[in-house]
Design a protein around this motif. Sequence first.
Motif, PDB file in Angstrom:
ATOM      1  N   GLN A  81       0.825  -1.203   0.000  1.00 41.58           N
ATOM      2  CA  GLN A  81       0.000   0.000   0.000  1.00 41.58           C
ATOM      3  C   GLN A  81       0.861   1.255   0.000  1.00 41.58           C
ATOM      4  N   THR A  82       1.915   1.266   0.801  1.00 38.12           N
ATOM      5  CA  THR A  82       2.770   2.457   0.906  1.00 38.12           C
ATOM      6  C   THR A  82       3.462   2.763  -0.416  1.00 38.12           C
ATOM      7  N   VAL A  83       4.067   1.752  -1.028  1.00 34.49           N
ATOM      8  CA  VAL A  83       4.766   1.968  -2.294  1.00 34.49           C
ATOM      9  C   VAL A  83       3.778   2.371  -3.392  1.00 34.49           C
ATOM     10  N   SER A  84       2.591   1.767  -3.381  1.00 36.80           N
ATOM     11  CA  SER A  84       1.571   2.106  -4.382  1.00 36.80           C
ATOM     12  C   SER A  84       1.137   3.560  -4.248  1.00 36.80           C
ATOM     13  N   ALA A  85       0.874   3.989  -3.021  1.00 32.20           N
ATOM     14  CA  ALA A  85       0.444   5.366  -2.792  1.00 32.20           C
ATOM     15  C   ALA A  85       1.577   6.348  -3.099  1.00 32.20           C
ATOM     16  N   GLY A  86       2.818   5.979  -2.742  1.00 30.27           N
ATOM     17  CA  GLY A  86       3.953   6.845  -3.025  1.00 30.27           C
ATOM     18  C   GLY A  86       4.200   7.000  -4.514  1.00 30.27           C
ATOM     19  N   HIS A  87       4.046   5.904  -5.246  1.00 34.62           N
ATOM     20  CA  HIS A  87       4.204   5.965  -6.695  1.00 34.62           C
ATOM     21  C   HIS A  87       3.133   6.870  -7.303  1.00 34.62           C
ATOM     22  N   ALA A  88       1.899   6.784  -6.782  1.00 33.24           N
ATOM     23  CA  ALA A  88       0.827   7.656  -7.269  1.00 33.24           C
ATOM     24  C   ALA A  88       1.166   9.123  -7.014  1.00 33.24           C
ATOM     25  N   LEU A  89       1.705   9.423  -5.833  1.00 28.78           N
ATOM     26  CA  LEU A  89       2.121  10.793  -5.526  1.00 28.78           C
ATOM     27  C   LEU A  89       3.146  11.284  -6.547  1.00 28.78           C
ATOM     28  N   VAL A  90       4.157  10.467  -6.813  1.00 27.06           N
ATOM     29  CA  VAL A  90       5.211  10.848  -7.752  1.00 27.06           C
ATOM     30  C   VAL A  90       4.627  11.071  -9.148  1.00 27.06           C
ATOM     31  N   GLN A  91       3.776  10.158  -9.598  1.00 24.25           N
ATOM     32  CA  GLN A  91       3.177  10.312 -10.922  1.00 24.25           C
ATOM     33  C   GLN A  91       2.370  11.600 -11.009  1.00 24.25           C
ATOM     34  N   ASN A  92       1.606  11.897  -9.976  1.00 24.21           N
ATOM     35  CA  ASN A  92       0.768  13.092 -10.007  1.00 24.21           C
ATOM     36  C   ASN A  92       1.602  14.372  -9.998  1.00 24.21           C
ATOM     37  N   ILE A  93       2.679  14.389  -9.231  1.00 28.11           N
ATOM     38  CA  ILE A  93       3.550  15.568  -9.233  1.00 28.11           C
ATOM     39  C   ILE A  93       4.163  15.758 -10.615  1.00 28.11           C
ATOM     40  N   ARG A  94       4.670  14.686 -11.188  1.00 26.84           N
ATOM     41  CA  ARG A  94       5.304  14.772 -12.505  1.00 26.84           C
ATOM     42  C   ARG A  94       4.320  15.227 -13.583  1.00 26.84           C
ATOM     43  N   ARG A  95       3.052  14.879 -13.416  1.00 29.04           N
ATOM     44  CA  ARG A  95       2.029  15.250 -14.398  1.00 29.04           C
ATOM     45  C   ARG A  95       1.427  16.623 -14.118  1.00 29.04           C
ATOM     46  N   GLY A  96       1.902  17.299 -13.072  1.00 27.87           N
ATOM     47  CA  GLY A  96       1.449  18.661 -12.794  1.00 27.87           C
ATOM     48  C   GLY A  96       0.156  18.764 -12.027  1.00 27.87           C
ATOM     49  N   HIS A  97      -0.190  17.746 -11.244  1.00 27.70           N
ATOM     50  CA  HIS A  97      -1.449  17.764 -10.504  1.00 27.70           C
ATOM     51  C   HIS A  97      -1.302  18.272  -9.070  1.00 27.70           C
ATOM     52  N   TYR A  98      -0.137  18.786  -8.744  1.00 28.63           N
ATOM     53  CA  TYR A  98       0.089  19.427  -7.447  1.00 28.63           C
ATOM     54  C   TYR A  98       0.711  20.793  -7.685  1.00 28.63           C
ATOM     55  N   GLU A  99       0.411  21.732  -6.803  1.00 29.10           N
ATOM     56  CA  GLU A  99       1.069  23.032  -6.840  1.00 29.10           C
ATOM     57  C   GLU A  99       2.412  22.921  -6.128  1.00 29.10           C
ATOM     58  N   LEU A 100       3.270  22.113  -6.676  1.00 29.73           N
ATOM     59  CA  LEU A 100       4.599  21.865  -6.125  1.00 29.73           C
ATOM     60  C   LEU A 100       5.597  21.861  -7.283  1.00 29.73           C
ATOM     61  N   GLY A 101       6.713  22.536  -7.096  1.00 27.44           N
ATOM     62  CA  GLY A 101       7.735  22.569  -8.138  1.00 27.44           C
ATOM     63  C   GLY A 101       7.263  23.184  -9.432  1.00 27.44           C
ATOM     64  N   ILE A 102       6.247  24.045  -9.363  1.00 23.46           N
ATOM     65  CA  ILE A 102       5.605  24.528 -10.597  1.00 23.46           C
ATOM     66  C   ILE A 102       6.479  25.507 -11.378  1.00 23.46           C
ATOM     67  N   ASP A 103       7.430  26.143 -10.711  1.00 14.44           N
ATOM     68  CA  ASP A 103       8.305  27.095 -11.405  1.00 14.44           C
ATOM     69  C   ASP A 103       9.571  26.441 -11.947  1.00 14.44           C
ATOM     70  N   SER A 104       9.664  25.127 -11.812  1.00 17.20           N
ATOM     71  CA  SER A 104      10.872  24.410 -12.225  1.00 17.20           C
ATOM     72  C   SER A 104      10.741  23.879 -13.644  1.00 17.20           C
ATOM     73  N   ASN A 105      11.879  23.601 -14.230  1.00 17.17           N
ATOM     74  CA  ASN A 105      11.898  22.829 -15.470  1.00 17.17           C
ATOM     75  C   ASN A 105      11.128  21.529 -15.240  1.00 17.17           C
ATOM     76  N   PRO A 106      10.242  21.110 -16.162  1.00 14.90           N
ATOM     77  CA  PRO A 106       9.470  19.884 -15.947  1.00 14.90           C
ATOM     78  C   PRO A 106      10.318  18.673 -15.558  1.00 14.90           C
ATOM     79  N   GLN A 107      11.546  18.600 -16.077  1.00 11.44           N
ATOM     80  CA  GLN A 107      12.418  17.484 -15.733  1.00 11.44           C
ATOM     81  C   GLN A 107      12.905  17.555 -14.288  1.00 11.44           C
ATOM     82  N   LEU A 108      12.847  18.739 -13.689  1.00 13.80           N
ATOM     83  CA  LEU A 108      13.307  18.930 -12.317  1.00 13.80           C
ATOM     84  C   LEU A 108      12.152  19.144 -11.346  1.00 13.80           C
ATOM     85  N   ARG A 109      10.920  19.060 -11.844  1.00 12.36           N
ATOM     86  CA  ARG A 109       9.755  19.352 -11.006  1.00 12.36           C
ATOM     87  C   ARG A 109       9.672  18.430  -9.800  1.00 12.36           C
TER      88      ARG A 109
END
Length: 213
Positions: A173-201
């Motif tokens: 469950q932990t790894v599954s939820a963590g992977h979902a968090l990472v995928q969502n950040i990379r896809r721009g679904h969080y207001e986190l790292g928004i001013d960064s280069n997409p590769q560095l978000r």
Amino acid sequence: MIILAVRWCLRYALSYRDVEELLAERGLQVDHVTVYRWVQRLTPSLIEAARPCRHRPGDRWFVDETYVKVAGRWTYLYRAVDQHGQVIDVLASTRRDQAAARRFFVRALAQGRRPVEVTTDKAPVYPKILDELLPEACHVDGARENNRIEADHGRFEARLRPMRGLKRMRSFQTVSAGHALVQNIRRGHYELGIDSNPQLRLAAAFTELAAAV
């Protein structure tokens, strides 16, 4: 370095021993069991810290389960994504039945959106659960209608492959939820790292979250 190790584990197809070796190359001698414990302890905290920054899910959901071996037994992972590719929620379960499907939808609905349309496979448990919890939503279960989430499963399964099997449901469950968090950040679904280069978000987002955990 600890947050970096957790990010590597959630983002890349690496085993805990791989991460142990990468840390050693950077001068940090850590056992792979310690890396595992970091992931288990910090991932829920990172998810919680990110919650206020998360975008509201879309109103069209695609729901399906995938199969993973945990301690040598096949187990199920319920997952839902919206029309924008945001992973709405995940739930590990030892069973694929009505009770598990209900638990999953209750969790997913707690993310703050009631969908107008839900696409599933033809599993017989879904119509009853959707009539109970989402009577106003249109239920779609046609052939190939759920390709969006089936393709998304593949990314998660590729992440698990180097781990040579999971031993505990909690870890699953932990790894599954963590992977979902990472995928969502990379896809721009969080207001986190928004001013960064997409590769560095992702790296920028985890730096922001590290200050909150």
